[in-house]
Scaffold this motif. Structure first.
Motif, PDB file in Angstrom:
ATOM      1  N   THR A  45     -14.094  11.623  -2.575  1.00 38.65           N
ATOM      2  CA  THR A  45     -12.720  11.169  -3.170  1.00 38.65           C
ATOM      3  C   THR A  45     -11.977  12.421  -3.769  1.00 38.65           C
ATOM      4  N   PHE A  82      -1.476   8.831   3.005  1.00 40.38           N
ATOM      5  CA  PHE A  82      -2.661   8.632   2.286  1.00 40.38           C
ATOM      6  C   PHE A  82      -3.167   7.232   2.101  1.00 40.38           C
ATOM      7  N   THR A  84      -6.061   3.996   1.090  1.00 41.78           N
ATOM      8  CA  THR A  84      -7.370   3.654   0.680  1.00 41.78           C
ATOM      9  C   THR A  84      -7.495   2.240   0.787  1.00 41.78           C
ATOM     10  N   ASN A  86      -8.299   0.581  -1.600  1.00 41.22           N
ATOM     11  CA  ASN A  86      -7.835  -0.197  -2.935  1.00 41.22           C
ATOM     12  C   ASN A  86      -6.304   0.166  -3.168  1.00 41.22           C
ATOM     13  N   THR A  87      -5.668   0.799  -2.282  1.00 39.79           N
ATOM     14  CA  THR A  87      -4.267   1.127  -2.370  1.00 39.79           C
ATOM     15  C   THR A  87      -3.526  -0.287  -2.583  1.00 39.79           C
ATOM     16  N   GLY A  88      -2.694  -0.207  -3.848  1.00 39.79           N
ATOM     17  CA  GLY A  88      -1.826  -1.530  -4.014  1.00 39.79           C
ATOM     18  C   GLY A  88      -0.716  -1.373  -3.638  1.00 39.79           C
TER      19      GLY A  88
END
Lengths: 254, 725
Positions: A45, A82, A84, A86-88
């Motif tokens: 990360t 970008f 992930t 977890n990207t909110g």
């Protein structure tokens, strides 16, 4: 397209500095899917954040599409998407508003941003829920909005940090299809993942990261040949046991 | 994409995002709009209803003997007399318990008593008898609340002129119904007594003045001190803070918790744009909240008829000043928004942020609560106490009290200074890698010295925070030193003030810089300077005092000089004459030159070199320098002096030439005031008048000044550009 040269990132801790990334060097060619594999705390990360211009390297350098991540972070951010797991999303905005917002942040004027958002809504088949608030969407719908966000500026490089972590089967499939399709379209993709089978399936080349160092790098075949093992998990465990002596490139690289 | 466009985009999105949130709307709109009417009107109605209910309810009286006994009969007799008064005088005059009729007009405490006394007719009285065997039993009945009051007639009730009726009333003051019943009985007895007095006076044909030799009218001239007037500004200020809390948490810790912060940081947007956009949204919501609160307060006071309660008699809220009150609340809302954002930026979750905010609110309540005390006034130290000064200013404006321009400016400027420091901290914290990604413990990385990296010069945040803390501290210290005068009088205060300057202006920033591992030489701009710079500094020092003096004369002649300013200038001149020349040079020349240059040019201006444009940095440091002098009349000339010294420091990249200029400027100016005989070429002032210097002197000074500027300008190191590095 992506060049990391002796990249180091240290974080201050009580009593000194901790090296999260320790002299990392690798290259990713245009249109290649490069998998960065390693256990938790390996530095994946941190590496991706440095390559995305979000944090500064302590030493060493990295270039993305020709731009230096330390001195030209905004140019770097213009050419990358970008993502992930977890990207909110902004739950009180609608997908259409969200896409338009990110398009404007990428420098488009309002009419252009609106057109781009419309295009993505159509292309990702989001019309049905484009005017609902993101908070009311299913996980799969949210992932589609996220993909739209990543593609809002049509970036040539995609950086994906554990994009399928914790997703259900359907959302997982959606992301994997997206990566495959983006790869087919010639985008350069830097992917970090825990799931070795995903890496086997998607990546042109793989780099193993262990304690902040790249202990091996090459195509799946090269890694198999070098270790005499078939599965990536077995290969990784063997290389990790060999320690830093295995850091030399397994193949010719790109 | 320009800074302005990016900030506008972020601002627009964040505002929409927040305004769509139910919690924001509740905190911003529902609470203020409903809180005040409900609090004020509701509580008043509740009290009225309760009082009426108690008044109309039958009073249970415990007394000796049965319902047909002599004690019960006496009570019935009393009730009969009272009912007779009610029947005869439907609009009875207020009963007076004392022989002297007394009335008091006070702005705060009149209504409740007056409303009751001026009732059109005496209220009906219902009594219920509870028989008891002894006084002890009566006491027990009142204590266990089976009776409201106990009544004991020493003898049977009679209205014979030669006998006084002795009545004992037993009640429980802590029990509202018992206390109300007691008050009712006292009122009944007083009304009956007054009626009997009137009848006897009429029978004897005596005038009304026979029993009432006095008529007293008391008028309260004290400053208004109604509870409402004291508390409302505190509520207003607290509600402004409350308005900032939720949005600050939502767009900092909330953003991180929802996983959207990384997304936004991956976009081509500088962190400062992001923080400015977000901060403006928090400030907007806090200001909107403040405006709604203010509107709601005024509407409630106006439509609820509370005008007399809140202000001096007959004045009410000065509705024309509402815009000014709101204007004053803006820097305060900005300050609180920045503080909240800085605090919440450290938090990783919504809950964690709420925990961080709680002590901040408590810290705000201390000065706010102190300011809300009736005896606290908007003067002295209170002018610069954060939050406290705003509570007081709002109160004064709300009640229509006069507020001087210098007081108003001091409150606004100090609040703006604190707000700037808080914004800088918020930007710094929000952009910190360790805070954004929470890879290490965020608070520790800021305050744990082992985790701090050395730096060549202080950050802007550090400089602003130190300056913002020093501002009230210096004000307090000066006020304290001047108030503790000994036998030596003002001279001692002057000596102590200048002796304290090195501690405040040099030692404090040096300690902070040392803790955060800032190179002290860089922190105070102690680098060397070229020969040209030194020569230029000497020329500027020789001439700047004449330019400054001419400007002061110009200012006085054109804009006048207040009596206060003239008095204090004259007092200062007298003090200066009492100092020996050596002491004067050290105290007023050397110490301020070194200390003020170290703080304002070395520490503050030096910190602005990275990231702030040259002119903005010089103007900002000059403004802070001017404000630190605490004298309104001196603001223009100290600002210009600060700007000149800032330019010298910026150009030469050292504070040392500025120290020379400042030292010569102060020394010559004070010597010329204290020892006029040494400056015989100057026109001597006559009875306080200020004259311009001879044109030849002024022109020579301007020529020397210009030469000094040219030398300084040419002494600039090659690397020095027109703007920040």
């Amino acid at each position: 397209m992506v060049v990391a040269d002796n990249l180091v990132k240290s974080f201050p801790v009580a009593g000194g500095q901790k090296r999260a990334v320790d002299g990392l060097s690798f290259r990713v060619a245009r249109g290649e899917i490069f998998g960065l594999l390693g256990p938790n705390g390996a530095g994946k990360t941190t590496t991706l954040r440095m390559l995305s211009g979000m944090i500064l390297p302590t030493s060493g350098s990295a270039r993305l599409a020709g731009y230096d991540v330390a001195t030209q972070p905004f140019e770097v951010k213009r050419v990358l998407g970008f993502l992930t797991a977890n990207t909110g999303l902004y739950l009180r905005l609608t997908p259409r508003e969200l896409l338009q917002y990110f398009a404007e942040l990428h420098g488009m004027d309002r009419p252009a941003a609106r057109r781009r958002a419309e295009h993505l809504v159509d292309w990702l088949d989001m019309r049905e829920f484009a005017d609902l608030r993101c908070g009311s969407l299913s996980t799969g719908q949210r992932q589609r909005v996220n993909i739209g966000r990543v593609l809002v500026a049509d970036p040539p490089v995609l950086v994906m940090d554990e994009p399928t972590l914790g997703l259900d089967v359907i959302s997982n499939r959606l992301i994997l299809d997206f990566i495959r399709r983006a790869g087919d379209e010639g985008k350069t993709i830097l992917l970090s993942t825990h799931y070795l089978d995903e890496a086997e399936m998607l990546c042109d080349r793989i780099g193993f990261l262990h304690h902040g160092r790249l202990i091996a790098e090459g195509t799946l075949e090269e890694l198999q040949r070098r270790t005499g093992l078939a599965r990536l998990s077995a290969i990784f465990l063997k290389l990790a046991a060999e320690g830093t002596e295995a850091a030399a490139p397994a193949g010719a690289g790109s | 994409m320009t800074f302005r466009r990016r900030v506008r985009t972020i601002y627009g999105k964040e505002l929409v995002d927040l305004l769509r949130d139910r919690r924001t709307l509740i905190a911003m709109i529902v609470v203020p709009i409903f809180l005040y009417p409900v609090l004020m009107l509701g509580s008043l109605q509740a009290i009225t209803v309760q009082t009426q209910a108690l008044g109309q309810r039958a009073i249970i009286v415990a007394g000796l003997g049965g319902a047909d006994g002599p004690q019960a009969e006496s009570l019935a007799h009393l009730q009969y007399e009272y009912d007779r008064i009610r029947a005869l005088e439907p609009s009875a005059t207020p009963a007076s318990k004392a022989p002297a009729a007394s009335s008091e007009s006070a702005p705060g405490d009149a209504p409740a008593a007056e409303v009751e006394d001026s009732a059109a007719s005496p209220p009906p009285l219902q009594l219920s008898w509870t028989p008891c065997a002894s006084v002890e039993e009566i006491e027990q009945c009142v204590r266990d609340r089976s009776a409201h009051v106990g009544v004991v007639f020493e003898e049977g009730l009679t209205f014979s002129p030669d006998r006084r009726n002795r009545i004992r009333i037993l009640y429980d003051r802590e029990e509202p119904r018992s206390a109300t019943a007691h008050a009712r009985l006292e009122d009944v007895i007083a009304r009956v007594a007054a009626r009997i007095n009137d009848e006897r006076r009429e029978a004897l044909r005596l005038p009304a003045t026979y029993f009432d030799p006095f008529e007293v009218t008391a008028t309260n001239l004290a400053s208004p001190s109604s509870i409402l007037g004291q508390i409302l500004p505190l509520i207003l200020v607290l509600m402004t803070i409350t308005g900032a809390i939720y949005p600050a948490i939502d767009i900092t810790a909330g953003e991180r918790e929802r996983g959207t912060l990384e997304t936004i940081l991956a976009c081509p947007v500088p962190v400062i744009d992001l923080i400015v956009g977000k901060f403006l949204v928090v400030a907007t919501i806090a200001i909107l909240g403040a405006a709604l609160n203010l509107g709601s307060v005024c509407a409630t006071v106006y439509f609820g008829g509370f005008n007399e309660l809140i202000a001096t008699a007959g004045q009410g809220i000065p509705y024309g000043q509402l815009a000014l009150i709101l204007l004053c609340l803006i820097p305060f809302a900005v300050l609180m928004s920045a503080i909240m954002m800085a605090v919440c930026s450290y938090a990783r979750t919504f809950k964690e942020a709420q925990n961080y905010v709680t002590p901040v609110i408590l810290a705000v309540l201390i000065p706010g609560g102190f300011a809300a005390l009736p005896a606290t006034e908007l003067r002295g130290m209170m002018l610069v106490v954060p939050v406290g000064n705003m509570v007081l200013l709002t109160r004064e404006l709300l009640i229509g009290a006069p507020v001087g321009t210098s007081e108003l400016l001091t409150v606004l400027l100090s609040t703006t200074l604190y707000a700037s420091a808080a914004v800088a901290v918020a930007a710094k914290v929000f952009g910190k890698e360790s805070v954004v990604f929470a890879d290490v413990e965020s608070l520790r990385s800021t305050f744990d010295r082992r985790l701090i990296q050395p730096s060549p010069r202080p950050s802007l945040t550090m400089a602003l925070v130190v300056t913002a803390v020093l501002f009230p501290a210096w004000f307090f210290l000066q006020s304290w030193l001047q108030s503790t005068r000994g036998a030596e009088n003002g001279l001692g205060a002057l000596r102590r003030t200048f002796a304290a300057m090195p501690v405040m202006f040099v030692a404090v920033p040096a300690l902070v810089a040392a803790y955060w591992k800032v190179d002290l030489r860089g922190a105070f701009g102690l680098g060397g300077a070229s020969v040209r710079a030194w020569a230029g500094a000497v020329l500027l020092g020789m001439s700047s005092w004449i330019v400054a003096r001419e400007m002061v004369v110009f200012q006085h002649n054109w804009f006048g000089m207040s009596d206060l300013a003239a008095d204090s200038a004259a007092a200062l001149e007298r003090l200066l004459r009492d100092l020996s020349p050596v002491e004067l040079v050290i105290l007023l020349g050397l110490i301020p030159a070194v200390c003020e240059e170290a703080l304002f040019r070395g520490f503050l201006l030096g910190a602005m070199r990275s990231g702030v444009r040259k002119m903005t940095a010089i103007a900002a440091s000059a403004a802070v320098f001017a404000v630190f002098h605490f004298i309104l009349a001196k603001l223009p000339v100290t600002f210009l002096l600060g700007a000149m010294l800032g330019w010298v420091c910026w150009t030469t990249r050292s504070i040392l030439p500025g120290v020379i200029v400042h030292f010569m400027h102060n020394t010559i100016l004070t010597l010329s005031a204290a020892h006029r005989e040494w400056f015989s070429f100057l026109p001597q002032p006559q009875e306080g008048a200020q004259d311009h210097l001879p044109a030849g002197v002024v022109l020579s000074a301007i020529a020397i000044f210009t030469a000094g500027c040219v030398l300084i300008g040419r002494s600039a190191p090659k690397a020095t550009g027109g703007s920040a590095a």
